[in-house]
Design a protein around this motif. Structure first.
Motif, PDB file in Angstrom:
ATOM      1  N   GLN A   1      36.128  25.011  47.613  1.00 52.95           N
ATOM      2  CA  GLN A   1      35.466  26.173  47.012  1.00 52.95           C
ATOM      3  C   GLN A   1      35.867  26.305  45.560  1.00 52.95           C
ATOM      4  OE1 GLN A   1      36.201  29.921  48.954  1.00 52.95           O
ATOM      5  NE2 GLN A   1      34.488  30.879  47.931  1.00 52.95           N
ATOM      6  N   LEU A   2      34.897  26.674  44.739  1.00 54.65           N
ATOM      7  CA  LEU A   2      35.099  26.896  43.312  1.00 54.65           C
ATOM      8  C   LEU A   2      34.619  28.310  42.992  1.00 54.65           C
ATOM      9  CD1 LEU A   2      34.286  24.637  40.391  1.00 54.65           C
ATOM     10  CD2 LEU A   2      33.002  26.735  40.565  1.00 54.65           C
TER      11      LEU A   2
ATOM     12  N   THR B   1      37.284  28.740  33.092  1.00 54.79           N
ATOM     13  CA  THR B   1      38.401  28.486  33.991  1.00 54.79           C
ATOM     14  C   THR B   1      37.974  28.885  35.396  1.00 54.79           C
ATOM     15  OG1 THR B   1      39.995  28.864  32.237  1.00 54.79           O
ATOM     16  CG2 THR B   1      40.813  29.015  34.492  1.00 54.79           C
ATOM     17  N   TYR B   2      38.224  28.001  36.347  1.00 50.99           N
ATOM     18  CA  TYR B   2      37.782  28.196  37.717  1.00 50.99           C
ATOM     19  C   TYR B   2      38.958  28.054  38.672  1.00 50.99           C
ATOM     20  CZ  TYR B   2      33.222  27.491  35.607  1.00 50.99           C
ATOM     21  OH  TYR B   2      32.115  27.606  34.809  1.00 50.99           O
TER      22      TYR B   2
ATOM     23  N   PHE C   1      30.565  32.343  39.133  1.00 49.02           N
ATOM     24  CA  PHE C   1      30.246  31.117  39.850  1.00 49.02           C
ATOM     25  C   PHE C   1      31.002  31.139  41.168  1.00 49.02           C
ATOM     26  CE2 PHE C   1      28.028  27.611  37.642  1.00 49.02           C
ATOM     27  CZ  PHE C   1      27.581  28.340  36.561  1.00 49.02           C
ATOM     28  N   ASP C   2      30.329  30.827  42.243  1.00 47.48           N
ATOM     29  CA  ASP C   2      30.939  30.723  43.562  1.00 47.48           C
ATOM     30  C   ASP C   2      30.205  29.591  44.268  1.00 47.48           C
ATOM     31  OD1 ASP C   2      32.160  31.012  45.993  1.00 47.48           O
ATOM     32  OD2 ASP C   2      31.584  33.100  46.291  1.00 47.48           O
ATOM     33  N   ARG C   3      30.806  28.418  44.269  1.00 48.39           N
ATOM     34  CA  ARG C   3      30.180  27.256  44.878  1.00 48.39           C
ATOM     35  C   ARG C   3      31.094  26.689  45.959  1.00 48.39           C
ATOM     36  NH1 ARG C   3      27.616  23.916  39.804  1.00 48.39           N
ATOM     37  NH2 ARG C   3      26.317  25.621  39.030  1.00 48.39           N
TER      38      ARG C   3
ATOM     39  N   ILE D   1      41.650  25.650  37.163  1.00 47.68           N
ATOM     40  CA  ILE D   1      41.235  24.475  36.390  1.00 47.68           C
ATOM     41  C   ILE D   1      40.314  24.904  35.265  1.00 47.68           C
ATOM     42  CG2 ILE D   1      39.996  22.281  36.483  1.00 47.68           C
ATOM     43  CD1 ILE D   1      40.815  22.097  39.431  1.00 47.68           C
ATOM     44  N   ALA D   2      40.677  24.525  34.043  1.00 41.93           N
ATOM     45  CA  ALA D   2      39.838  24.794  32.879  1.00 41.93           C
ATOM     46  C   ALA D   2      38.921  23.592  32.663  1.00 41.93           C
ATOM     47  CB  ALA D   2      40.702  25.027  31.646  1.00 41.93           C
ATOM     48  N   VAL D   3      37.628  23.872  32.477  1.00 39.06           N
ATOM     49  CA  VAL D   3      36.681  22.798  32.166  1.00 39.06           C
ATOM     50  C   VAL D   3      36.056  23.035  30.803  1.00 39.06           C
ATOM     51  CG1 VAL D   3      36.149  22.211  34.552  1.00 39.06           C
ATOM     52  CG2 VAL D   3      34.758  23.890  33.379  1.00 39.06           C
TER      53      VAL D   3
END
Length: 126
Positions: free
Chosen positions: A32-33, A70-71, A49-51, A91-93
């Motif tokens: 999950q993200l 950041t997620y 965002f919720d994936r 995690i930063a993207v």
């Protein structure tokens, strides 16, 4: 030098869910993200965002087309211990993040050989 991100820039988080016992891939792990992308001028309020995804048979997973930000990313499976230290990463993207690894510990594992009364390995022991 850092480049300027535009509203069209998207990124990827990918990696693998593995067993702590042997580093083998964990199939069908729940990955999950969640998070909010970085705010951009003129975008207004960022969307949350919720994936969710299931890991492939080899344990790999991939989230694509993520805006910079950041997620929180987690991995879980019903046959494995779900602990914060194993299951959650921030995690930063922007740029993309490849090679993220989640290590899950099985609840239990049994190893050994079942033998017959003569101490020969038993075939098809149940």
């Amino acid at each position: 030098m850092l480049g300027v991100l535009t509203a069209q820039d998207t990124f990827t988080i990918s990696g693998k869910v593995v067993r702590t016992t042997d580093e083998g891939g964990v199939a069908n792990a729940f990955v999950q993200l969640m998070g909010f992308p970085a705010a951009r001028a003129g975008d207004g309020m960022p969307k949350r965002f919720d994936r969710r995804a299931s890991s492939a048979p080899d344990g790999t997973f991939r989230f694509e087309q993520l805006p910079a930000g950041t997620y929180a990313v987690s991995a879980a499976h019903p046959q494995f211990v779900h602990a914060a230290t194993n299951g959650m990463n921030s995690i930063a993207v922007g740029p993309s993040r490849e090679g993220v690894v989640f290590r899950l510990t099985p609840y239990a594992s049994v190893e050994g050989t079942v033998t017959d009364p003569d101490r020969a390995p038993a075939e098809a022991a149940k």
